[in-house]
Design an enzyme around this catalytic site. Structure first.
Site, PDB file in Angstrom:
ATOM      1  N   LYS A  20      27.962 -25.996  51.951  1.00 50.82           N
ATOM      2  CA  LYS A  20      26.692 -26.551  52.456  1.00 50.82           C
ATOM      3  C   LYS A  20      26.783 -26.843  53.961  1.00 50.82           C
ATOM      4  O   LYS A  20      25.915 -26.481  54.734  1.00 50.82           O
ATOM      5  CB  LYS A  20      26.329 -27.852  51.708  1.00 50.82           C
ATOM      6  CG  LYS A  20      26.322 -27.727  50.203  1.00 50.82           C
ATOM      7  CD  LYS A  20      26.034 -29.051  49.512  1.00 50.82           C
ATOM      8  CE  LYS A  20      27.040 -30.150  49.748  1.00 50.82           C
ATOM      9  NZ  LYS A  20      28.377 -29.914  49.172  1.00 50.82           N
ATOM     10  N   ARG A  95      22.198 -37.080  46.111  1.00 51.91           N
ATOM     11  CA  ARG A  95      23.202 -36.688  45.125  1.00 51.91           C
ATOM     12  C   ARG A  95      23.245 -37.610  43.919  1.00 51.91           C
ATOM     13  O   ARG A  95      24.213 -37.571  43.162  1.00 51.91           O
ATOM     14  CB  ARG A  95      24.584 -36.477  45.760  1.00 51.91           C
ATOM     15  CG  ARG A  95      25.140 -37.567  46.537  1.00 51.91           C
ATOM     16  CD  ARG A  95      25.907 -37.029  47.721  1.00 51.91           C
ATOM     17  NE  ARG A  95      27.225 -36.567  47.461  1.00 51.91           N
ATOM     18  CZ  ARG A  95      27.961 -35.945  48.387  1.00 51.91           C
ATOM     19  NH1 ARG A  95      27.483 -35.707  49.584  1.00 51.91           N
ATOM     20  NH2 ARG A  95      29.167 -35.563  48.123  1.00 51.91           N
ATOM     21  N   ARG A 166      40.447 -33.723  56.300  1.00 53.83           N
ATOM     22  CA  ARG A 166      39.700 -34.918  55.887  1.00 53.83           C
ATOM     23  C   ARG A 166      40.509 -35.738  54.891  1.00 53.83           C
ATOM     24  O   ARG A 166      41.191 -35.183  54.047  1.00 53.83           O
ATOM     25  CB  ARG A 166      38.365 -34.506  55.251  1.00 53.83           C
ATOM     26  CG  ARG A 166      37.259 -34.379  56.260  1.00 53.83           C
ATOM     27  CD  ARG A 166      36.006 -33.778  55.726  1.00 53.83           C
ATOM     28  NE  ARG A 166      35.540 -34.296  54.446  1.00 53.83           N
ATOM     29  CZ  ARG A 166      34.388 -33.924  53.874  1.00 53.83           C
ATOM     30  NH1 ARG A 166      33.607 -33.058  54.477  1.00 53.83           N
ATOM     31  NH2 ARG A 166      34.026 -34.418  52.724  1.00 53.83           N
TER      32      ARG A 166
HETATM   33  P1  AP5 Z   1      32.077 -26.820  53.664  1.00 51.11           P
HETATM   34  O1  AP5 Z   1      30.979 -26.068  54.303  1.00 51.11           O
HETATM   35  O2  AP5 Z   1      32.749 -27.901  54.450  1.00 51.11           O
HETATM   36  O3  AP5 Z   1      31.616 -27.358  52.212  1.00 51.11           O
HETATM   37  P2  AP5 Z   1      30.585 -28.496  51.820  1.00 51.11           P
HETATM   38  O4  AP5 Z   1      29.756 -27.967  50.704  1.00 51.11           O
HETATM   39  O5  AP5 Z   1      29.873 -29.013  53.028  1.00 51.11           O
HETATM   40  O6  AP5 Z   1      31.612 -29.525  51.234  1.00 51.11           O
HETATM   41  P3  AP5 Z   1      31.859 -31.099  51.513  1.00 51.11           P
HETATM   42  O7  AP5 Z   1      33.211 -31.397  50.926  1.00 51.11           O
HETATM   43  O8  AP5 Z   1      31.667 -31.470  52.947  1.00 51.11           O
HETATM   44  O9  AP5 Z   1      30.784 -31.692  50.645  1.00 51.11           O
HETATM   45  P4  AP5 Z   1      30.770 -33.074  50.043  1.00 51.11           P
HETATM   46  O10 AP5 Z   1      29.411 -33.045  49.514  1.00 51.11           O
HETATM   47  O11 AP5 Z   1      31.839 -33.431  49.096  1.00 51.11           O
HETATM   48  O12 AP5 Z   1      31.153 -34.023  51.261  1.00 51.11           O
HETATM   49  P5  AP5 Z   1      30.275 -34.907  52.208  1.00 51.11           P
HETATM   50  O13 AP5 Z   1      30.831 -34.790  53.563  1.00 51.11           O
HETATM   51  O14 AP5 Z   1      28.828 -34.648  51.992  1.00 51.11           O
HETATM   52  O15 AP5 Z   1      33.185 -25.742  53.196  1.00 51.11           O
HETATM   53  C1  AP5 Z   1      34.393 -26.142  52.568  1.00 51.11           C
HETATM   54  C2  AP5 Z   1      35.528 -25.188  52.982  1.00 51.11           C
HETATM   55  O16 AP5 Z   1      35.247 -23.891  52.473  1.00 51.11           O
HETATM   56  C3  AP5 Z   1      35.679 -25.017  54.504  1.00 51.11           C
HETATM   57  O17 AP5 Z   1      37.030 -24.935  54.814  1.00 51.11           O
HETATM   58  C4  AP5 Z   1      34.966 -23.690  54.816  1.00 51.11           C
HETATM   59  O18 AP5 Z   1      35.555 -23.045  55.919  1.00 51.11           O
HETATM   60  C5  AP5 Z   1      35.175 -22.921  53.520  1.00 51.11           C
HETATM   61  N1  AP5 Z   1      34.039 -22.057  53.200  1.00 51.11           N
HETATM   62  C6  AP5 Z   1      32.714 -22.353  53.353  1.00 51.11           C
HETATM   63  N2  AP5 Z   1      31.957 -21.330  52.938  1.00 51.11           N
HETATM   64  C7  AP5 Z   1      32.820 -20.366  52.489  1.00 51.11           C
HETATM   65  C8  AP5 Z   1      32.637 -19.075  51.919  1.00 51.11           C
HETATM   66  N3  AP5 Z   1      31.407 -18.558  51.719  1.00 51.11           N
HETATM   67  N4  AP5 Z   1      33.730 -18.368  51.565  1.00 51.11           N
HETATM   68  C9  AP5 Z   1      34.969 -18.883  51.755  1.00 51.11           C
HETATM   69  N5  AP5 Z   1      35.209 -20.103  52.289  1.00 51.11           N
HETATM   70  C10 AP5 Z   1      34.144 -20.841  52.656  1.00 51.11           C
HETATM   71  O19 AP5 Z   1      30.525 -36.364  51.611  1.00 51.11           O
HETATM   72  C11 AP5 Z   1      31.785 -37.007  51.768  1.00 51.11           C
HETATM   73  C12 AP5 Z   1      31.727 -38.378  51.102  1.00 51.11           C
HETATM   74  O20 AP5 Z   1      30.705 -39.195  51.737  1.00 51.11           O
HETATM   75  C13 AP5 Z   1      31.325 -38.384  49.610  1.00 51.11           C
HETATM   76  O21 AP5 Z   1      32.422 -38.149  48.751  1.00 51.11           O
HETATM   77  C14 AP5 Z   1      30.750 -39.797  49.455  1.00 51.11           C
HETATM   78  O22 AP5 Z   1      31.762 -40.771  49.384  1.00 51.11           O
HETATM   79  C15 AP5 Z   1      30.004 -39.993  50.783  1.00 51.11           C
HETATM   80  N6  AP5 Z   1      28.616 -39.527  50.697  1.00 51.11           N
HETATM   81  C16 AP5 Z   1      28.042 -38.522  51.420  1.00 51.11           C
HETATM   82  N7  AP5 Z   1      26.757 -38.360  51.072  1.00 51.11           N
HETATM   83  C17 AP5 Z   1      26.502 -39.291  50.111  1.00 51.11           C
HETATM   84  C18 AP5 Z   1      25.361 -39.590  49.334  1.00 51.11           C
HETATM   85  N8  AP5 Z   1      24.202 -38.913  49.470  1.00 51.11           N
HETATM   86  N9  AP5 Z   1      25.448 -40.587  48.422  1.00 51.11           N
HETATM   87  C19 AP5 Z   1      26.597 -41.314  48.278  1.00 51.11           C
HETATM   88  N10 AP5 Z   1      27.725 -41.049  48.971  1.00 51.11           N
HETATM   89  C20 AP5 Z   1      27.687 -40.052  49.877  1.00 51.11           C
END
Ligand code: AP5
Length: 219
Positions: A20, A95, A166
């Site tokens: 994403k 989420r 991270r």
């Molecule tokens: P990446 O693009 O970073 O993946 P992502 O879907 O953004 O994954 P995240 O881990 O950032 O999502 P998340 O939802 O867990 O974390 P968030 O930061 O929102 O890609 C991942 C890897 O794959 C990279 O290395 C990339 O290079 C590779 N890649 C990408 N596309 C590829 C492809 N097509 N092919 C191969 N490789 C590929 O949230 C973190 C924390 O914040 C949560 O756990 C929670 O504690 C808190 N939080 C955030 N939002 C909320 C909310 N709405 N409610 C409550 N808590 C929240």
């Protein structure tokens, strides 16, 4: 090449590691819309040592969700800012069902969501993506040690910044995040399917292929 409607108000939905953030950054660079990542916003608060950051850190490090009331207030404030008036991508929000309902209440009529895009990736692939992810400490670019490596290990190709892992990309936290996704976030697929706004993309393909298909879906 502004192929995406400037009125787009999108949610990018999918498990941790589905891509994403990678795709939202790329779309937001190509067309004028605000990329609103709740994860990035929370990490900025943690880095700044704010009260919100202190509250959020233990939830994030443990792979748990930050409480709904905190997140909902943060997003409502953000989408009222001038740069988000016309168009935005919400990356990582909503989420939970209460977050989705709060978003619906905040938007109405002409301002309603235009797209909810689900990034489908098998769980076995997600673990490898998360454990190999590295993020630039300076510009926030997202890399992967195998899938998207930098020319020089540990150094960002874009700005020369140091790459970091991270704190929630450790094995214990990854397992918890996937469990939280299954129990609390995956019910949103039915929520948006019922509202006929859900579009699915096979995100288990190369980032370029996913990007091209995404732009088509968002047109
Ligand atoms: P990446 O693009 O970073 O993946 P992502 O879907 O953004 O994954 P995240 O881990 O950032 O999502 P998340 O939802 O867990 O974390 P968030 O930061 O929102 O890609 C991942 C890897 O794959 C990279 O290395 C990339 O290079 C590779 N890649 C990408 N596309 C590829 C492809 N097509 N092919 C191969 N490789 C590929 O949230 C973190 C924390 O914040 C949560 O756990 C929670 O504690 C808190 N939080 C955030 N939002 C909320 C909310 N709405 N409610 C409550 N808590 C929240």
């Amino acid at each position: 090449m502004a192929v995406v409607s400037l009125q787009a108000r999108c949610v990018f939905l999918g498990a941790p590691g589905a891509g994403k953030g990678t795709q939202a950054k790329r779309v937001a660079e190509a067309v004028r819309l605000a990329h609103i990542s709740t994860g990035d916003m929370l990490r900025e608060e943690v880095a700044a040592g704010s009260e919100l950051g202190r509250q959020a850190k233990s939830f994030m490090d443990g792979g748990k969700l930050v409480p709904d009331d905190v997140i909902i207030r943060m997003v409502q404030d953000r989408i009222r800012k001038p740069d988000a008036r016309a168009a935005w991508i919400l990356d990582g929000f909503p989420r939970t069902l209460p977050q989705a309902e709060a978003l619906d209440r905040s938007l109405s009529g002409a301002a309603a969501l235009t797209h909810v895009i689900y990034f489908a990736v098998p769980e076995a692939v997600l673990v490898g993506r998360l454990s190999g992810r590295r993020t630039c400490s300076k510009c926030g670019a997202i890399w992967h040690v195998e899938n998207q490596p930098t020319k020089k290990p540990g150094v960002c190709d874009r700005c020369g910044g140091e790459l970091l892992q991270r704190s929630d990309d450790r094995p214990e936290a990854i397992g918890k995040r996937l469990e939280v996704y299954r129990s609390q976030t995956s019910p949103l697929l039915a929520y948006y399917r019922d509202r006929k706004v859900l579009r699915e993309i096979d995100a288990n393909r190369s980032p370029d292929v996913v990007y091209k298909e995404l732009l088509k879906l968002m047109q």
